[in-house]
Motif scaffolding. Sequence first.
Motif, PDB file in Angstrom:
ATOM      1  N   THR A 415      40.012  32.152  41.275  1.00 42.63           N
ATOM      2  CA  THR A 415      40.679  32.383  42.557  1.00 42.63           C
ATOM      3  C   THR A 415      39.723  32.227  43.735  1.00 42.63           C
ATOM      4  OG1 THR A 415      40.366  34.752  42.272  1.00 42.63           O
ATOM      5  CG2 THR A 415      42.510  33.867  41.667  1.00 42.63           C
ATOM      6  N   THR A 416      38.398  32.263  43.463  1.00 44.21           N
ATOM      7  CA  THR A 416      37.465  31.973  44.554  1.00 44.21           C
ATOM      8  C   THR A 416      37.595  30.511  44.969  1.00 44.21           C
ATOM      9  OG1 THR A 416      35.945  33.647  43.730  1.00 44.21           O
ATOM     10  CG2 THR A 416      35.038  32.022  45.241  1.00 44.21           C
ATOM     11  N   VAL A 417      37.801  29.636  43.980  1.00 41.35           N
ATOM     12  CA  VAL A 417      37.999  28.213  44.289  1.00 41.35           C
ATOM     13  C   VAL A 417      39.417  27.956  44.777  1.00 41.35           C
ATOM     14  CG1 VAL A 417      37.819  25.874  43.396  1.00 41.35           C
ATOM     15  CG2 VAL A 417      36.362  27.662  42.459  1.00 41.35           C
ATOM     16  N   HIS A 418      40.387  28.638  44.168  1.00 36.32           N
ATOM     17  CA  HIS A 418      41.793  28.434  44.535  1.00 36.32           C
ATOM     18  C   HIS A 418      42.379  29.751  45.044  1.00 36.32           C
ATOM     19  CE1 HIS A 418      41.803  24.431  42.847  1.00 36.32           C
ATOM     20  NE2 HIS A 418      41.303  24.892  41.728  1.00 36.32           N
ATOM     21  N   PRO A 419      42.080  30.112  46.292  1.00 37.45           N
ATOM     22  CA  PRO A 419      42.517  31.423  46.775  1.00 37.45           C
ATOM     23  C   PRO A 419      44.038  31.563  46.788  1.00 37.45           C
ATOM     24  CG  PRO A 419      40.992  30.354  48.310  1.00 37.45           C
ATOM     25  CD  PRO A 419      41.396  29.330  47.319  1.00 37.45           C
ATOM     26  N   GLU A 420      44.742  30.440  46.805  1.00 42.09           N
ATOM     27  CA  GLU A 420      46.196  30.510  46.902  1.00 42.09           C
ATOM     28  C   GLU A 420      46.846  30.747  45.526  1.00 42.09           C
ATOM     29  OE1 GLU A 420      44.409  27.938  46.905  1.00 42.09           O
ATOM     30  OE2 GLU A 420      45.281  26.545  45.457  1.00 42.09           O
ATOM     31  N   ALA A 421      46.046  30.596  44.448  1.00 41.08           N
ATOM     32  CA  ALA A 421      46.613  30.682  43.102  1.00 41.08           C
ATOM     33  C   ALA A 421      46.918  32.136  42.729  1.00 41.08           C
ATOM     34  CB  ALA A 421      45.647  30.090  42.083  1.00 41.08           C
ATOM     35  N   VAL A 422      48.049  32.340  42.061  1.00 37.15           N
ATOM     36  CA  VAL A 422      48.383  33.667  41.535  1.00 37.15           C
ATOM     37  C   VAL A 422      48.393  33.551  40.017  1.00 37.15           C
ATOM     38  CG1 VAL A 422      50.100  35.495  41.391  1.00 37.15           C
ATOM     39  CG2 VAL A 422      49.755  34.263  43.542  1.00 37.15           C
ATOM     40  N   ARG A 423      47.493  34.260  39.389  1.00 39.19           N
ATOM     41  CA  ARG A 423      47.334  34.143  37.938  1.00 39.19           C
ATOM     42  C   ARG A 423      47.392  35.520  37.308  1.00 39.19           C
ATOM     43  NH1 ARG A 423      42.556  30.809  35.120  1.00 39.19           N
ATOM     44  NH2 ARG A 423      43.575  28.789  34.970  1.00 39.19           N
ATOM     45  N   PRO A 424      48.477  35.879  36.645  1.00 42.14           N
ATOM     46  CA  PRO A 424      48.474  37.167  35.967  1.00 42.14           C
ATOM     47  C   PRO A 424      47.479  37.150  34.812  1.00 42.14           C
ATOM     48  CG  PRO A 424      50.421  35.924  35.363  1.00 42.14           C
ATOM     49  CD  PRO A 424      49.722  35.128  36.417  1.00 42.14           C
ATOM     50  N   LEU A 425      46.883  38.313  34.553  1.00 41.90           N
ATOM     51  CA  LEU A 425      45.920  38.411  33.474  1.00 41.90           C
ATOM     52  C   LEU A 425      46.673  38.660  32.171  1.00 41.90           C
ATOM     53  CD1 LEU A 425      42.587  39.856  34.157  1.00 41.90           C
ATOM     54  CD2 LEU A 425      43.552  40.374  31.945  1.00 41.90           C
ATOM     55  N   ARG A 426      46.365  37.864  31.175  1.00 38.39           N
ATOM     56  CA  ARG A 426      47.116  37.966  29.921  1.00 38.39           C
ATOM     57  C   ARG A 426      46.280  38.570  28.805  1.00 38.39           C
ATOM     58  NH1 ARG A 426      51.852  35.854  29.861  1.00 38.39           N
ATOM     59  NH2 ARG A 426      52.506  34.782  31.748  1.00 38.39           N
ATOM     60  N   LEU A 427      46.926  39.421  28.039  1.00 39.93           N
ATOM     61  CA  LEU A 427      46.266  40.065  26.902  1.00 39.93           C
ATOM     62  C   LEU A 427      47.238  39.942  25.742  1.00 39.93           C
ATOM     63  CD1 LEU A 427      43.826  41.788  26.019  1.00 39.93           C
ATOM     64  CD2 LEU A 427      45.062  43.785  26.780  1.00 39.93           C
ATOM     65  N   GLY A 428      46.877  39.109  24.770  1.00 35.95           N
ATOM     66  CA  GLY A 428      47.747  38.933  23.615  1.00 35.95           C
ATOM     67  C   GLY A 428      49.125  38.415  24.017  1.00 35.95           C
ATOM     68  N   GLY A 429      49.169  37.529  25.029  1.00 34.33           N
ATOM     69  CA  GLY A 429      50.429  36.900  25.384  1.00 34.33           C
ATOM     70  C   GLY A 429      51.223  37.611  26.461  1.00 34.33           C
ATOM     71  N   ARG A 430      50.879  38.867  26.739  1.00 34.61           N
ATOM     72  CA  ARG A 430      51.626  39.581  27.774  1.00 34.61           C
ATOM     73  C   ARG A 430      50.779  39.786  29.022  1.00 34.61           C
ATOM     74  NH1 ARG A 430      54.942  44.398  24.759  1.00 34.61           N
ATOM     75  NH2 ARG A 430      55.285  43.295  22.792  1.00 34.61           N
ATOM     76  N   ALA A 431      51.427  39.787  30.165  1.00 35.87           N
ATOM     77  CA  ALA A 431      50.719  39.990  31.427  1.00 35.87           C
ATOM     78  C   ALA A 431      50.303  41.458  31.545  1.00 35.87           C
ATOM     79  CB  ALA A 431      51.598  39.592  32.594  1.00 35.87           C
ATOM     80  N   VAL A 432      49.082  41.676  32.022  1.00 38.40           N
ATOM     81  CA  VAL A 432      48.602  43.041  32.231  1.00 38.40           C
ATOM     82  C   VAL A 432      48.885  43.410  33.681  1.00 38.40           C
ATOM     83  CG1 VAL A 432      46.603  44.564  32.182  1.00 38.40           C
ATOM     84  CG2 VAL A 432      46.779  42.686  30.552  1.00 38.40           C
ATOM     85  N   ASP A 433      49.454  44.579  33.860  1.00 38.41           N
ATOM     86  CA  ASP A 433      49.726  45.116  35.191  1.00 38.41           C
ATOM     87  C   ASP A 433      48.432  45.197  36.005  1.00 38.41           C
ATOM     88  OD1 ASP A 433      51.046  46.480  37.206  1.00 38.41           O
ATOM     89  OD2 ASP A 433      50.413  48.402  36.385  1.00 38.41           O
ATOM     90  N   GLU A 434      48.491  44.758  37.274  1.00 35.97           N
ATOM     91  CA  GLU A 434      47.288  44.788  38.118  1.00 35.97           C
ATOM     92  C   GLU A 434      46.767  46.217  38.313  1.00 35.97           C
ATOM     93  OE1 GLU A 434      45.379  42.325  39.168  1.00 35.97           O
ATOM     94  OE2 GLU A 434      46.711  40.991  38.063  1.00 35.97           O
ATOM     95  N   GLN A 435      47.689  47.155  38.320  1.00 30.22           N
ATOM     96  CA  GLN A 435      47.313  48.571  38.424  1.00 30.22           C
ATOM     97  C   GLN A 435      46.417  48.964  37.234  1.00 30.22           C
ATOM     98  OE1 GLN A 435      48.602  50.080  41.022  1.00 30.22           O
ATOM     99  NE2 GLN A 435      48.210  52.263  40.703  1.00 30.22           N
ATOM    100  N   ALA A 436      46.763  48.451  36.041  1.00 28.84           N
ATOM    101  CA  ALA A 436      45.977  48.761  34.849  1.00 28.84           C
ATOM    102  C   ALA A 436      44.596  48.116  34.945  1.00 28.84           C
ATOM    103  CB  ALA A 436      46.705  48.274  33.599  1.00 28.84           C
ATOM    104  N   VAL A 437      44.538  46.899  35.489  1.00 25.70           N
ATOM    105  CA  VAL A 437      43.241  46.232  35.648  1.00 25.70           C
ATOM    106  C   VAL A 437      42.357  47.057  36.592  1.00 25.70           C
ATOM    107  CG1 VAL A 437      42.069  44.157  36.467  1.00 25.70           C
ATOM    108  CG2 VAL A 437      44.208  43.953  35.201  1.00 25.70           C
ATOM    109  N   ARG A 438      42.945  47.507  37.695  1.00 26.38           N
ATOM    110  CA  ARG A 438      42.173  48.323  38.636  1.00 26.38           C
ATOM    111  C   ARG A 438      41.703  49.607  37.964  1.00 26.38           C
ATOM    112  NH1 ARG A 438      44.663  50.912  43.991  1.00 26.38           N
ATOM    113  NH2 ARG A 438      44.646  52.719  42.626  1.00 26.38           N
ATOM    114  N   GLY A 439      42.569  50.206  37.140  1.00 24.56           N
ATOM    115  CA  GLY A 439      42.195  51.425  36.430  1.00 24.56           C
ATOM    116  C   GLY A 439      41.017  51.185  35.495  1.00 24.56           C
ATOM    117  N   ILE A 440      40.997  50.028  34.840  1.00 23.06           N
ATOM    118  CA  ILE A 440      39.903  49.692  33.925  1.00 23.06           C
ATOM    119  C   ILE A 440      38.605  49.475  34.692  1.00 23.06           C
ATOM    120  CG2 ILE A 440      39.059  47.807  32.467  1.00 23.06           C
ATOM    121  CD1 ILE A 440      41.908  47.705  31.300  1.00 23.06           C
TER     122      ILE A 440
END
Lengths: 535, 535
Positions: A415-440
Amino acid sequence: MNLRVNWRASVSLVGSVVKWLSVPLLFPLLIAAYYGELEAIRTFVTTIVIALVVGGSLERLEPDPDLGAREGFLMVALTWGAVSIVGGLPYVIAGNQIVLPGQFPFVNIVSGPSTLADPVNALFESMSGFTTTGATVMGDISFETHSRALLMWRQLTQWLGGMGIVVLAVAILPKLSVGGAQLMDAEAPGPGIQKLTPRIAETARALWKAYLGITALEIVLLYGLHLLGPVVGQPLAPNMTLYNAVAHGFTTMATGGFSPEARSIEAFSAVVQWVIIPFMVAAGTNFALFWHVLSGNPRTLIRDAEFRFYIGVMAVLSAILTALLFTHQGLVFIPGGEPVAGNLESSLRHAAFQLVSIVTTTGYASMDFNTWNSSAQYLLLAAMLIGGSAGSTGGAIKIVRWYVILKSLRRELFTTVHPEAVRPLRLGGRAVDEQAVRGIYAFTLLYLVIFLASTLLLFLDAERAGGPNLNTLEALSAVAATLGNVGPGFQLLGPMNSYLPFSDISKLLMVALMWIGRLEILTVLVLLTPAYWRT
Amino acid sequence: MNLRVNWRASVSLVGSVVKWLSVPLLFPLLIAAYYGELEAIRTFVTTIVIALVVGGSLERLEPDPDLGAREGFLMVALTWGAVSIVGGLPYVIAGNQIVLPGQFPFVNIVSGPSTLADPVNALFESMSGFTTTGATVMGDISFETHSRALLMWRQLTQWLGGMGIVVLAVAILPKLSVGGAQLMDAEAPGPGIQKLTPRIAETARALWKAYLGITALEIVLLYGLHLLGPVVGQPLAPNMTLYNAVAHGFTTMATGGFSPEARSIEAFSAVVQWVIIPFMVAAGTNFALFWHVLSGNPRTLIRDAEFRFYIGVMAVLSAILTALLFTHQGLVFIPGGEPVAGNLESSLRHAAFQLVSIVTTTGYASMDFNTWNSSAQYLLLAAMLIGGSAGSTGGAIKIVRWYVILKSLRRELFTTVHPEAVRPLRLGGRAVDEQAVRGIYAFTLLYLVIFLASTLLLFLDAERAGGPNLNTLEALSAVAATLGNVGPGFQLLGPMNSYLPFSDISKLLMVALMWIGRLEILTVLVLLTPAYWRT
Ligand SMILES: [K+]
Ligand SMILES: [K+]
């Protein structure tokens, strides 16, 4: 949420737990009876009476306790504290040889007070047990100083603590929004953990079965090797008696690391060491995966993203460590043992054993890694931060958090190269909630901040006490090993040494670190915030 | 953004920078002429010719370069690389005493090749200069081995690098969404940094003035003390000659830390050490605040949240360090100097000097902290992670990130108790964007991951090379000091020692660490992603 914290309800439930502690206390009592250890019988009968009286009294504080989230935090934190205090009484009683004249007219068989007669030492050893840390202050671990019953109780505290942690991680912490349970849910294909069984009691029962079953399997295998030796005509596991098999079964599954042998797993044969490795791996695995495997979906295990990463990390680090041991000139210091350097089997075994032991936060030692060179020691030190899987008995930061962190850092580069891109983080095929990423992120940084600050406190207290002059490796490893519930550190506090030389203040600091580390930090720290107590 | 990266435009601008490097190269040429160092004259004339030819040629790659964000990353990363290579040529030329017969018919005055004749060493020293790191591989720092011109060039590289970093941080990185510039903007009351002056050139000019002005003030004060000594009849700064005043003025403002004195600031009087402390503090301060102060708003400085935290952290840590030095029995090892333990002025001075030097990532030493006990050393090691303010020449993680992290961790505790609460994070009265908080978390974790992994690589290479057997403190501090652009580490690489014993591979690894650390990591790492190069 605006009511006062109902501390009576929390304390009442803690009382129940303390009362029920009398049941596992019967086990060392049986051991004492079997070996005719009269003093130990008195020790454990006394402790059982205290547990019943204290636990029963506390239980009556609130006849019908009903817990909200805030009471839950208090209950969890207090439970580990109260159980460690009551569970540590046998160390003090046995250590001091407290005589209750008239009631138990037995003769003392122990010659003098042990190190554990000191209440701070006893609390340290007990907290180290129930948090499955495995750091010890015993100094002298032998049946000459301690009864077989007492040393078995020490092993059992870890097994109980490990079971408590699995139930906590899977059934309780998710309700408190602590411990990254969202992840476990997102990750396991098929029914999520919280959907495994609808009620806490049932979930707990399912996990008990897996925990008990794998423990029993290990005990059978270890003792089986012992019995098989004479049959095949060569000693496979000469000193792996039933006592030792049970003792190590207890502390493997708990990723505990206590051993009644002063030299830990070095005391056993190479075959035994090889057998223990997969059990440590299992102990650091998400227990929900075993449920899937036992339900007839073994491929769930192999497909699980966290499990694959966990295995991969251990494989790569073990390979590096094998190369370091294999080429380490003159690495021959197992008393009466074979040389390690230049011997592939031996290098591989000790590397894999030690790496798995540290990553899963078990803390067993197959040899004294104090004798390794500094690069190999650094690898272990860094590995102390990794930790086991979510939903296992392993401690430290935990492998799933590192997996998410590494994936999200890669995304950050993108996203530093493509600031406009929205990419959910995937874990085992499912998107991880951004709230959970922040918690981690927040958990990991909190862990590191506490790590750095505690190391400074440990140094400052060592300075004040005028005790041993700690070096950087010792201080860092003391904090890594207690906060991460690993157990042994390096040099002064190496696997064949102990935490005995530290001052009482340092020991109490480390008791606090084991406690907060085991309870995912936030569970304890929230109790220190004014917001928690405000009505 | 879907076009190919226009690398010609980036390289052309790098060529311009290299060409313009010939202007500051005139300064050591003047020094050489003044001191009559004939060989140095030849060295710098040769370098100037190379800079003009190479820079001019690269510049012609693209007649009218126009940079997008992606070309910006490439240009920034390449600039520090190219400038370090060309700026390192004088070390190689002087070290090898390259003779150009006929052209410069001078007699060699240096007796043999110096350590910097080796291109890897020269690159290390040069990168260490332009990144304002201050780690050295010279080994022998003296006017007997090196000309005054060469040692002044070494000082000047840091001053130039520091200026480049300020312009980069304030004017360029914000346009690339790197470096937490949103924070600087949010935080400074009144006009934000980006609004200070509408155009890069003007911003850069305003900062040049502050940078140049404070440098000049320090030089005047230091040399003034030297001149004042004979007047008041006691030696205030006997060896702070004009040469030394200029040399240290260059490297203080750059938080660089190079010194032409082998024993760094220990070589100077207590008064000089006291004078340098506030200048190091200023060098680690957000330069935009000076703009406000010079614009007649001095209260902006005192009200600034980052600045208050920065001062507070240094005050607390200095106080702890003072206590450690004051009570450290037998701390007397400044050659011919006063004892430190038991002497409040001396303890306070060395504690404050060293702590400020490390937190601001300057890297000067007022005494050999290798002789301190391990708790004091640990305090410095941990302080190497802190870093200066955003928009300063200081490196490492940077104080504003720690401030946001600590505030957000407190918020995390609050929201654990009150999950329904929405609390924006405030910095100096303004809410911080959650995206920026996530960016800070990610940067800090990326820093720590690179830190841990690089330490392992350093250990492995030391093992491979069979060189010095690093201990944990040495390896950790080598990475902390290069990645954080601090300079000296501990023991083998302590402030009075050097990085010379490391292998070439380790040195190149550390060159990479200084480079990526100085450029806020992401600026360099994005170049390694496929997404960056994809059309
Ligand atoms: K453990
Ligand atoms: K520096």
